[in-house]
Scaffold this active site. Sequence first.
Site, short mmCIF file in Angstrom:
data_model
loop_
_atom_site.label_atom_id
_atom_site.label_comp_id
_atom_site.label_asym_id
_atom_site.label_seq_id
_atom_site.Cartn_x
_atom_site.Cartn_y
_atom_site.Cartn_z
CB ALA A 323 42.03 27.05 40.95
CB ALA A 324 42.90 22.62 44.43
CB CYS A 325 46.71 26.13 43.03
SG CYS A 325 45.96 26.70 41.51
CG HIS A 326 44.14 30.36 42.79
ND1 HIS A 326 43.72 30.54 41.50
CD2 HIS A 326 45.49 30.46 42.77
CE1 HIS A 326 44.78 30.76 40.72
NE2 HIS A 326 45.85 30.69 41.47
CB SER A 327 42.00 26.43 48.51
OG SER A 327 43.30 26.12 48.98
#
Length: 382
Positions: A323-327
């Site tokens: 997930a991009a939001c957990h990069s």
Amino acid sequence: MAEKTDPPVILGHNLWGTLTHHFGSDLHHHDVADGPDRIYMDYNATTPVDPEVVRVVTDALTEAWGNPSSNYLPGLKARDIIYHSRDTIARMVGGKAADIIFTSGGTEVTARVEVEDVIAAIRPTTSLVSIMLANNETGIIMPIKDICQRVREVNKQRAASAPKILLHTDAAQAIGKIRVDAHELGVDYITIVGHKFYGPRIGALFVNDPGTTTPVYPLFFGGGQEHNFRPGTENTAMIAGLGKAAELVSSNLAEYEAHFLDIRCYLEQKLLAVFGRDKIRYNSHFPGSDILPNTCNVSILGRGLQGRRVLSTCRRLLASVGAACHSDRGDQPSHILLNCGIPYHVATNALRISVGRSTSHEDVDIVVEDLRDTVEQLERMN
């Protein structure tokens, strides 16, 4: 199916999302970043805005700049655009115009679940079950319809004093890839996120007959816009773009879905042909589970082949490890994969490759060759 290590997520959901109105640009996927030699395969993170959407947004900015609550021509044009978009978005998910509340975006929270786990987690005080329709990392499609049927049975057995359990699904990853129909699923709420299906970064919330059949309460107060559920002057241009993106989905979904499936299957076959079955592990292939047609979560097995290291070494491929939001989690493997029973050393090497409407077989050939060269380089270094 893999044994889960954590209980399913049943919780309230951030239905309103984040305050972002930027809508991207009209770019081919080869030109998304770092020059024309890069190939973008991270469409689950975000999609470029479709040229038809850009045109509609531009027209709205220039011709429908008036306040939609005003009665002069620019305001009336804005009001008509908003109504048309509301109706188009509603039809995309099997609802009616009055069921749509425009928001600024959407937020994903939830993991892979099983029906019996959800039912077992319900408590006497449970009033909302919120589960994503398709997981953004693995592409696994959740059994929402079955969950809704079971929850309805629970509601019938509940005492009159107990709250009715409502059902919400975040369809951010599903819309534009598979059919999403609120009434077929049986849900009360659906989160819709434009930038996941070639629209602007704005969202909408489907509510089944809001305020009557299904409760909904405002988080903000002020004017009477959005039937008093979300006050504030409407963002006409972004709403117009969201409506156009929804129209494209409704008209072309079968074509999109078939293309995604063809490209993903070709990608998986090429990876197996190049690396062999002993070196490739697909992290979404579970018996009895369907997956999104565009999503491939794969690990290339071997020491020193962590997903982030592979992607940072690739010359052509633009993808992600999850997930991009957990990069910001560094080299920590995805908790989603670990909860699905994927071994730690496999999850650490995971790559999420998600294809788009313009991804071709040629793109896949180039990307797989890039991955082969990268793996050979890293193995020599080790």
